[in-house]
Design a protein around this motif. Structure first.
Motif, mmCIF file in Angstrom:
data_model
loop_
_atom_site.group_PDB
_atom_site.id
_atom_site.type_symbol
_atom_site.label_atom_id
_atom_site.label_comp_id
_atom_site.label_asym_id
_atom_site.label_seq_id
_atom_site.Cartn_x
_atom_site.Cartn_y
_atom_site.Cartn_z
ATOM 1 N N ALA A 18 16.780 -2.995 35.548
ATOM 2 C CA ALA A 18 14.726 -2.607 35.340
ATOM 3 C C ALA A 18 13.907 -4.030 36.515
ATOM 4 N N GLY A 22 8.819 -3.290 32.907
ATOM 5 C CA GLY A 22 9.652 -2.030 31.712
ATOM 6 C C GLY A 22 9.986 -0.565 33.219
ATOM 7 N N VAL A 24 12.475 1.062 34.495
ATOM 8 C CA VAL A 24 13.858 1.153 34.120
ATOM 9 C C VAL A 24 14.505 2.091 35.882
ATOM 10 N N SER A 118 11.774 -3.396 23.857
ATOM 11 C CA SER A 118 12.106 -1.894 25.109
ATOM 12 C C SER A 118 10.675 -0.859 24.122
ATOM 13 N N LEU A 121 9.339 -0.182 27.163
ATOM 14 C CA LEU A 121 9.747 0.970 28.220
ATOM 15 C C LEU A 121 9.262 2.118 27.539
ATOM 16 N N ALA A 308 10.707 3.898 22.793
ATOM 17 C CA ALA A 308 10.799 3.732 24.180
ATOM 18 C C ALA A 308 11.118 4.986 23.788
ATOM 19 N N TYR A 312 16.606 4.546 24.684
ATOM 20 C CA TYR A 312 16.313 3.297 24.948
ATOM 21 C C TYR A 312 16.511 2.634 23.745
ATOM 22 N N MET A 319 17.159 -2.405 28.520
ATOM 23 C CA MET A 319 15.816 -3.266 27.485
ATOM 24 C C MET A 319 16.537 -5.137 27.844
ATOM 25 N N ALA A 322 15.511 -5.169 31.776
ATOM 26 C CA ALA A 322 13.799 -5.293 31.968
ATOM 27 C C ALA A 322 13.186 -6.789 30.769
#
Ligand code: KG4
Ligand code: ZN
Length: 352
Positions: A18, A22, A24, A118, A121, A308, A312, A319, A322
């Motif tokens: 990632a 954020g 991925v 997260s 994300l 998320a 996630y 996570m 990131a």
């Protein structure tokens, strides 16, 4: 910056790539649930052995899925704690070995901070500056807390549970109902056919609060042990013949009690703290009823709601990667290569 993250704090072997914003690039997760389900919970020794067996393949899968080569990776992140000591050790040592081999920085990440992070994300979220500070409801298997997220590695716990976590309450409730582990998804599945108003299970009563929980807003704390006991007595009485209710009604009513205990405190918290968005993170954030209830609170207050995608929310390495990337990008120093695991690492601001 592209970071490879490794997560092995419990029974999921996960590797992901990632970026600090954020995005991925890949997310490989191998669940060990089948290996542990016959025991009704996670067996640490089995989990650690399974991580050793799975990590090489899961790592290759993550690299392949991202379409990058090892030389494209800028740093390695791994969960340093909290979690099962034997499981954490496998991931942390693998990450350090990789970092040494690739001559890249290594960063140890806090598992719960990564869950909170997260919310970034969420692919539909507004830019980071527009949503922080965010009030995040953290609902994982072992932790329930209200956290104000200000940025990578900058968070404040304002309240937490005084006994069980929400996930634990669902898992224990499912066990009482004879449902398999993990109980949260099972309760959600069965509850779809039930009436959430069938049984008035008690909502969390914070008057039972232990005095040794030190957080900035004790009145916003959670308690789930009462509703679990109420479920146990209800099922016992039913078994003794005093009436009968279908399982979906019991599951739906119990789920409603857990969700409403959470959302009541979220509403109260929003009256007390100044934030620019609302978020929800951790395994229980997969729950559709909770997601909808949180989204509707945010809508009513005109706040963006950040959560998320479901994959996630439960344990994952995206996570970890990131947050590792975001920490390094904001100038946090890499973790020394001789750093050890921290199985009881407290979340900033909580009582260890
Ligand atoms: O965050 P997580 O994957 O692991 C920890 O860090 O603890 O959370 C696991 C928890 C378990 O209690 C599980 O029952 C719950 O998340 N969970 C759910 C759902 N999916 C997972 N709870 C309610 N509804 C779901 N769909
Ligand atoms: Zn977790």
């Amino acid at each position: 910056m592209i970071v490879l993250g490794i997560e092995t704090s419990c029974d999921e072997t996960a590797v992901a790539l990632a970026r600090e914003d954020g995005v991925v690039l890949s997310n490989a997760v191998l669940s060990q649930i089948a290996r542990h389900s016959t025991y009704g919970g996670v067996v640490p020794e089995i989990a650690a052995r399974a991580h050793v067996e799975a990590l090489p393949d899961v790592s290759r899968h993550a690299i392949c899925e991202a379409g990058v080569s090892w030389s494209d990776i800028d740093a390695i992140a791994a969960t340093r704690g909290p979690g099962l000591a034997t499981s954490l050790t496998i991931g942390l040592q693998a990450a350090k070995a990789l970092a040494l081999r690739l001559r890249k920085p290594f960063i140890g990440v806090h598992h719960l901070e990564a869950h909170v992070f997260s919310i970034l994300l969420d692919p539909r979220r507004p830019p980071c500056d527009a949503i922080t500070p965010a009030l995040v409801l953290l609902v994982s298997g072992g932790h329930t807390a209200l956290v104000v997220l200000e940025g990578a590695g900058r968070l404040r716990v304002i309240a937490q549970t005084v006994d069980d976590a929400a996930g634990e309450a669902l898992d224990k409730g499912a066990k009482i109902l004879g449902l398999p582990y993990p109980g949260g998804p099972e309760i959600e599945r069965i509850a779809r056919a039930g009436n959430p108003r069938a049984i008035p299970f008690p909502r969390g009563d914070i008057h039972n609060m232990r005095r040794d929980v030190r957080v900035s807003h004790p009145e916003l704390c959670f308690s789930f042990s009462g509703m679990k006991t109420a479920l146990l007595y209800f099922v016992r009485e039913m078994g003794a013949g005093s009436g009968h209710l279908p399982l979906p009604d019991i599951a739906a009513s119990y789920q409603a009690a857990v969700v409403e205990s959470l959302t009541t405190q979220v509403e109260r918290a929003l009256d007390r703290v100044e934030v620019r968005s609302l978020g929800c993170a951790g395994g229980v954030a997969r729950n559709g009823v909770l997601r909808e209830a949180m989204a509707s609170i945010a809508r009513a207050r005109g706040l963006p709601f950040c959560v998320a995608p479901p994959e996630y929310c439960t344990d994952n390495a995206a996570m970890i990667a990131a947050l590792g990337a975001a920490l390094l990008a904001t100038g946090v120093a890499p973790t020394p290569i001789d750093a050890d695991i921290l199985p009881s690492w407290p979340l900033a601001g909580t009582t260890p």
